[in-house]
Design an enzyme around this catalytic site. Structure first.
Site, short mmCIF file in Angstrom:
data_model
loop_
_atom_site.label_atom_id
_atom_site.label_comp_id
_atom_site.label_asym_id
_atom_site.label_seq_id
_atom_site.Cartn_x
_atom_site.Cartn_y
_atom_site.Cartn_z
N SER A 114 -8.23 88.19 -28.76
CA SER A 114 -8.20 86.74 -28.86
C SER A 114 -6.75 86.25 -28.97
CB SER A 114 -8.98 86.29 -30.11
OG SER A 114 -8.72 84.94 -30.43
N TYR B 133 -10.56 87.89 -38.88
CA TYR B 133 -10.73 87.97 -37.43
C TYR B 133 -9.39 88.21 -36.74
CZ TYR B 133 -12.19 86.47 -32.74
OH TYR B 133 -12.46 86.39 -31.39
#
Length: 254
Positions: A133, A146
């Site tokens: 990401s 995350y």
């Protein structure tokens, strides 16, 4: 014999788009998904094999690898399974933070290890793509577990590319911007019209191409990285974010 692939978190959204792309006209794809309800569509897809389970469980990944190799030559593995759980250091315990990091990093590590063992045993080489990401480099507030896991996934990608390149194994990652998955669309449907307009305008400003990405665009890039056309690409993290990672929003812009 046709090629086969394994895609973790392949029941919905980006994962499903990757499965559909890789299946093509002749390939077999094994889908690992924790939620059985997300796999109903696979029953109507020839050459798609569903495995219900946790992608961080080696017993599950080994089962998937067995099924893939029974169907064809295992050519590629996509580590897409992920969970976003907001957290910061002032809320949970350190143990909870570590567990949240592991919930995202674990499937990538287990998937890579399983794939590499199978590639080595078969002597065929192969390719792995890890889904990362933009938050690995530019986290948003509350994304500590995350963002940390994705940064580690990119480090894992580089390390494995170095360690196993001589064995014909390539490992790459894609770092995604915002993608219009079912989850994203459902989020928009829960908003008032004015809020939807504001969100869409903000997203267009965040991504220089003027919009969020589409799952099929991610699938196309992943399929390329797994293909022979990308045979000299390894250890790379490809920004798949419409330019979001290079945008410098600054007051001087005005």
């Amino acid at each position: 014999m046709s090629h086969s692939y394994v895609v973790t978190g392949g029941g919905r959204g980006i994962g499903r788009a990757v499965v559909e792309r890789l299946r093509g006209d002749a390939n077999h794809v094994v889908v690992i998904e924790r939620d059985p309800s997300a796999l109903a569509w696979t029953h109507a897809r020839p050459r798609v094999i569903a495995v219900v389970g946790d992608a961080a469980d080696e017993a599950v990944t080994e089962q998937a690898a067995d099924l893939a190799q029974a169907a064809g030559t295992l050519a590629g593995w996509v580590n897409n399974a992920a969970v976003f759980s907001p957290a910061s250091l002032d809320l949970p315990s350190a143990r909870e933070v570590l567990d949240l990091i592991a919930s995202n990093l674990g499937p990538a590590v287990v998937g890579c290890m399983t794939a590499i063992r199978r590639f080595l045993d078969a002597g065929t080489g192969g390719a792995i793509v890890n889904v990362s990401s933009h938050q690995a480099q530019r986290p948003v507030r509350g994304s500590l577990p995350y963002a940390t896991a994705k940064a580690a996934t990119e480090g894992l990608t580089r390390s494995l590319a170095v360690d196993y390149g001589a064995h014909g194994i390539r490992v790459n990652a894609v770092a995604l911007g915002s993608i219009a998955t079912e989850r994203y669309e459902a989020f928009l449907r829960r908003q008032e019209p004015a809020a939807v307009t504001r969100i869409e305008q903000e997203m267009s400003l965040l991504h220089p191409v003027g919009r969020v990405g589409r799952p099929e665009e991610v699938a196309a890039t992943i399929a390329y990285l797994l293909s022979d056309g990308a045979s000299f690409i390894s250890g790379a993290t490809i920004p798949l974010d419409g330019g979001r990672s290079v945008l410098g929003r600054d007051p001087e812009e005005a």
